[in-house]
Design a protein around this motif. Sequence first.
Motif, PDB file in Angstrom:
ATOM      1  N   ALA A  16       0.679  -0.868   0.338  1.00  0.00           N
ATOM      2  CA  ALA A  16       0.091  -0.270   0.335  1.00  0.00           C
ATOM      3  C   ALA A  16       0.541   1.096  -0.008  1.00  0.00           C
ATOM      4  O   ALA A  16       0.380   2.177  -0.729  1.00  0.00           O
ATOM      5  N   GLY A  17       1.977   1.361   0.706  1.00  0.00           N
ATOM      6  CA  GLY A  17       2.504   2.731   0.961  1.00  0.00           C
ATOM      7  C   GLY A  17       3.556   2.963  -0.733  1.00  0.00           C
ATOM      8  O   GLY A  17       3.851   3.747  -0.930  1.00  0.00           O
ATOM      9  N   GLY A  18       3.913   1.431  -1.050  1.00  0.00           N
ATOM     10  CA  GLY A  18       4.885   1.518  -2.119  1.00  0.00           C
ATOM     11  C   GLY A  18       3.596   2.227  -3.015  1.00  0.00           C
ATOM     12  O   GLY A  18       4.310   2.943  -3.988  1.00  0.00           O
ATOM     13  N   LEU A  19       2.501   1.436  -3.593  1.00  0.00           N
ATOM     14  CA  LEU A  19       1.830   1.847  -4.182  1.00  0.00           C
ATOM     15  C   LEU A  19       1.266   3.411  -4.426  1.00  0.00           C
ATOM     16  O   LEU A  19       0.924   4.107  -5.046  1.00  0.00           O
ATOM     17  N   LEU A  20       1.529   4.177  -2.709  1.00  0.00           N
ATOM     18  CA  LEU A  20       0.659   4.902  -2.684  1.00  0.00           C
ATOM     19  C   LEU A  20       1.777   6.508  -2.441  1.00  0.00           C
ATOM     20  O   LEU A  20       1.459   7.546  -3.260  1.00  0.00           O
ATOM     21  N   LEU A  22       3.883   6.082  -5.638  1.00  0.00           N
ATOM     22  CA  LEU A  22       3.628   6.311  -6.786  1.00  0.00           C
ATOM     23  C   LEU A  22       3.221   7.066  -7.345  1.00  0.00           C
ATOM     24  O   LEU A  22       2.826   7.415  -8.649  1.00  0.00           O
ATOM     25  N   LEU A  23       1.862   8.100  -6.556  1.00  0.00           N
ATOM     26  CA  LEU A  23       0.935   9.031  -7.574  1.00  0.00           C
ATOM     27  C   LEU A  23       2.200  10.501  -7.816  1.00  0.00           C
ATOM     28  O   LEU A  23       1.501  10.913  -8.411  1.00  0.00           O
ATOM     29  N   ASP A  24       3.386   9.984  -7.231  1.00  0.00           N
ATOM     30  CA  ASP A  24       3.674  11.422  -6.802  1.00  0.00           C
ATOM     31  C   ASP A  24       4.779  10.948  -8.440  1.00  0.00           C
ATOM     32  O   ASP A  24       5.379   9.554  -8.971  1.00  0.00           O
ATOM     33  N   LYS A  25       4.677  12.067  -9.370  1.00  0.00           N
ATOM     34  CA  LYS A  25       5.484  11.824 -10.945  1.00  0.00           C
ATOM     35  C   LYS A  25       6.828  11.823 -11.227  1.00  0.00           C
ATOM     36  O   LYS A  25       7.055  11.238 -11.540  1.00  0.00           O
ATOM     37  N   SER A  26       7.769  12.326  -9.815  1.00  0.00           N
ATOM     38  CA  SER A  26       8.988  12.205 -10.063  1.00  0.00           C
ATOM     39  C   SER A  26       9.163  10.776  -9.274  1.00  0.00           C
ATOM     40  O   SER A  26      10.408  10.611 -10.094  1.00  0.00           O
ATOM     41  N   THR A  27       9.011  10.387  -8.756  1.00  0.00           N
ATOM     42  CA  THR A  27       9.096   9.095  -8.035  1.00  0.00           C
ATOM     43  C   THR A  27       8.688   7.897  -9.075  1.00  0.00           C
ATOM     44  O   THR A  27       9.220   6.926  -9.319  1.00  0.00           O
ATOM     45  N   ARG A  28       7.584   8.497  -9.892  1.00  0.00           N
ATOM     46  CA  ARG A  28       6.861   6.836 -10.924  1.00  0.00           C
ATOM     47  C   ARG A  28       7.915   7.074 -11.485  1.00  0.00           C
ATOM     48  O   ARG A  28       8.509   5.954 -12.353  1.00  0.00           O
ATOM     49  N   GLN A  29       8.985   8.432 -12.087  1.00  0.00           N
ATOM     50  CA  GLN A  29       9.775   8.393 -13.246  1.00  0.00           C
ATOM     51  C   GLN A  29      11.443   7.679 -12.523  1.00  0.00           C
ATOM     52  O   GLN A  29      11.568   7.016 -13.102  1.00  0.00           O
TER      53      GLN A  29
END
Length: 138
Positions: A16-20, A22-29
């Motif tokens: 759940a923490g990992g998925l949350l 990933l809501l941040d764009k820079s983290t996803r990148q």
Amino acid sequence: MGNSKFLKGVMLGAVAGGLLSLLDKSTRQEVGVTLRSSGTNLSKYSKNPKLLAETSKDVYEKLRTTADQVSRDIEFISEKVNEIKGMTPQVKEMIEETKETFEDSTEAYKETFSDHPSNELNSGEADSQPVASSFKGY
């Protein structure tokens, strides 16, 4: 039984923490770049196992060299600490002697300046004032 529920809860919380995050764009990148890089390295090492062995040896040598250096540094520091411990009684004695000398000197200065004869040439108010008061402003 309680232990398995705990581990399931921890794993679910991590997901759940990992998925949350990933809501941040820079983290996803950043995660995307890291996954691509990891995939490239995995592919490279799976195609060339000798490269993996050589790289592992290099890393092992660097770790061993670093561990040896840290061990020597710790040994050096330990020796210096032991030297300081050995010097402590001598240093303490020197400090005590210095303190006694300053105390004796202070007493001698006090005696020298307190036994100073009063200014008999001046009369009146000047006799009652200490010498230092005549130097006001300097």
